[in-house]
Design an enzyme around this catalytic site. Structure first.
Site, PDB file in Angstrom:
ATOM      1  N   LYS A   8      -3.123   6.405  -3.383  1.00 19.45           N
ATOM      2  CA  LYS A   8      -3.389   6.114  -1.966  1.00 19.45           C
ATOM      3  C   LYS A   8      -4.724   6.699  -1.481  1.00 19.45           C
ATOM      4  O   LYS A   8      -5.272   6.214  -0.483  1.00 19.45           O
ATOM      5  CB  LYS A   8      -2.227   6.618  -1.110  1.00 19.45           C
ATOM      6  CG  LYS A   8      -0.906   5.886  -1.376  1.00 19.45           C
ATOM      7  CD  LYS A   8       0.202   6.400  -0.485  1.00 19.45           C
ATOM      8  CE  LYS A   8       1.500   5.613  -0.685  1.00 19.45           C
ATOM      9  NZ  LYS A   8       2.199   5.971  -1.943  1.00 19.45           N
ATOM     10  N   SER A  37       1.303   8.480  -6.318  1.00 21.04           N
ATOM     11  CA  SER A  37       0.752   8.233  -4.978  1.00 21.04           C
ATOM     12  C   SER A  37      -0.651   8.801  -4.748  1.00 21.04           C
ATOM     13  O   SER A  37      -1.220   8.595  -3.672  1.00 21.04           O
ATOM     14  CB  SER A  37       1.699   8.784  -3.914  1.00 21.04           C
ATOM     15  OG  SER A  37       2.802   7.932  -3.760  1.00 21.04           O
ATOM     16  N   SER A  90       2.850   9.381   2.854  1.00 19.50           N
ATOM     17  CA  SER A  90       2.837   8.668   1.572  1.00 19.50           C
ATOM     18  C   SER A  90       3.694   7.409   1.598  1.00 19.50           C
ATOM     19  O   SER A  90       4.403   7.071   0.640  1.00 19.50           O
ATOM     20  CB  SER A  90       3.306   9.587   0.433  1.00 19.50           C
ATOM     21  OG  SER A  90       2.851   9.086  -0.813  1.00 19.50           O
TER      22      SER A  90
END
Length: 408
Positions: free
Chosen positions: A93, A90, A157
């Site tokens: 992101k 993640s 997230s």
């Protein structure tokens, strides 16, 4: 026998011309010696030595790959573990946020345009929930601002919010992905590649060194820096959301992004502030491939403590410190001294080069600028003026008259 008339006349001529010679010599000699400018005096310069600092001794994670850097310092201060690119989960992101902000800019305090969610966004969430991806609720017809969507994506997230945001900004995944990889290339992140905006794909890869550079870019963007440093926030419909980074606020940590994936392990892109000698140093680091986040967090805290100990404030000059001496032929002496205190924060044993430039001087008052000493460390230069610590006086008439060789 008395001198003849011719001898007397000769003697008179000698006396007259002798007197004229004395007069003429006096007329020229006295002004030339008393008024002649004094030749410049060179300084005896003292060699400059800066105390060497100890090398860094960092305890790197035993698994995966890691790197640390600092804003305003070299691209990376050190790396540990494997050098090849690895899945980043993640942390992707952060890239998504920066790429979206390039297409849809926001300033701090701006909500940005509204984003209306549809049945397609509901389907996106369902797809991620089916593979155990992190998601947050969404309903058809729900409206949130761009900033709120970004907050949910980065703090919680949420994978579905990342894909919905990227699709909203670029029209489709087919358009977002090449735009994101072009952005990476433009920013010199040449070891980083992504295939989708969430990090669920193990094909989203990077090196720890690239991620340090990414972290610096994230902190340089005020909106991203604000979001990743926020612990909690109230969002319409969803209520209170919390940052997934459990280290936030500990040991000066102010972000940036966690990540978890079977192929990536526990991952963390982090930033921490600490003060060295009155200067705030921002550390940016990345660790990939941890066993779990509890162990990873402990590893990061140990690493941060080692990094902090490896920064040093080094005193360069103290006001009044001597860097040499002028000694004149007539006996005057004056030290050339630093005009001010100066210091620099250095990483570990980074070498400090020095260069001294000093002017030749004649008669001069105390405090006259006579040169400078320049210190260079890791591309940064610090220049300190040098000045006279005492006045160099004119030697006076008697010395001038009795030392003509020193004047001409």
């Amino acid at each position: 026998m008395p001198p003849s008339r011719r001898q007397i006349l000769r003697r008179r001529r000698v006396a007259v011309f002798g007197a004229l010679a004395v007069v003429v010599g006096t007329v020229f000699y006295l002004p030339m010696t008393l008024l002649a400018p004094l030749g410049p005096v060179e300084a005896a310069v003292t060699p400059v030595a800066v105390t060497a600092q100890p090398a860094a001794a960092l305890e790197w994670p035993t698994l995966g790959t890691s790197a640390v850097g600092a804003i305003g310092f070299a691209s990376t201060l050190g790396t540990g573990g494997a050098a090849e690119a690895a899945p980043i989960a993640s942390i992707t992101k952060v890239i998504t946020a920066l790429v979206v902000l390039e297409a849809k800019p926001l300033a701090v305090g701006d909500a940005g345009p509204n984003i209306e969610f549809t049945a397609k966004d509901v389907a996106i969430r369902d797809a991620y929930r089916a593979v155990n991806g992190a998601t947050e609720p969404v309903t058809a017809g729900m409206v949130l601002s761009q900033r709120q969507v970004m907050d949910i994506m980065l703090m919680e997230s949420a994978n579905n919010y990342a894909e919905s945001l990227a699709t909203w900004a670029y029209g489709s995944m087919a358009d977002f992905v090449p735009a994101a990889n072009a952005w990476l290339a433009k920013n010199g992140l040449n070891s980083t590649t992504i295939s989708e905006p969430t990090g669920m794909s193990p094909q989203n890869v990077s090196t720890a060194s690239d991620l340090v550079a990414l972290g610096k870019l994230a902190l340089a963007h005020p909106v991203v820096a604000e979001i990743v440093g926020t612990a909690k926030e109230a969002v319409p419909v969803l209520g209170e959301i919390e940052n997934s980074n459990s280290l936030l606020g500990i040991d000066g940590i102010r972000g940036i992004k966690t990540g978890t994936l079977d192929e990536a392990g526990a991952c963390l892109l982090f930033a921490s502030d600490f003060v060295i000698g009155g200067k705030t140093v921002t550390i940016v680091g990345a660790v990939l491939g941890g066993v779990n986040h509890r162990a990873l967090n402990e590893t990061v805290r140990v690493l941060l403590a080692d990094v902090e100990e490896s920064f040093h404030e080094v005193a360069l000059t103290t006001a009044g410190e001597s860097f040499g001496t002028y000694t004149t032929p007539w006996g005057d002496t004056a030290a050339l001294v630093a005009a001010k205190d100066s210091a620099v924060v250095v990483w570990a044993d980074t070498p400090i080069a020095t260069e001294t430039r000093v002017d030749a001087v004649g008669v001069a008052k105390k405090g006259t600028d006579v040169g400078e000493v320049t210190f260079t460390v890791a591309g940064e230069t610090i220049t300190v003026p040098l000045e006279l610590a005492a006045t160099i006086d004119d030697p006076g008439p008697w010395w001038r008259l009795t030392n003509p060789a020193a004047l001409f």
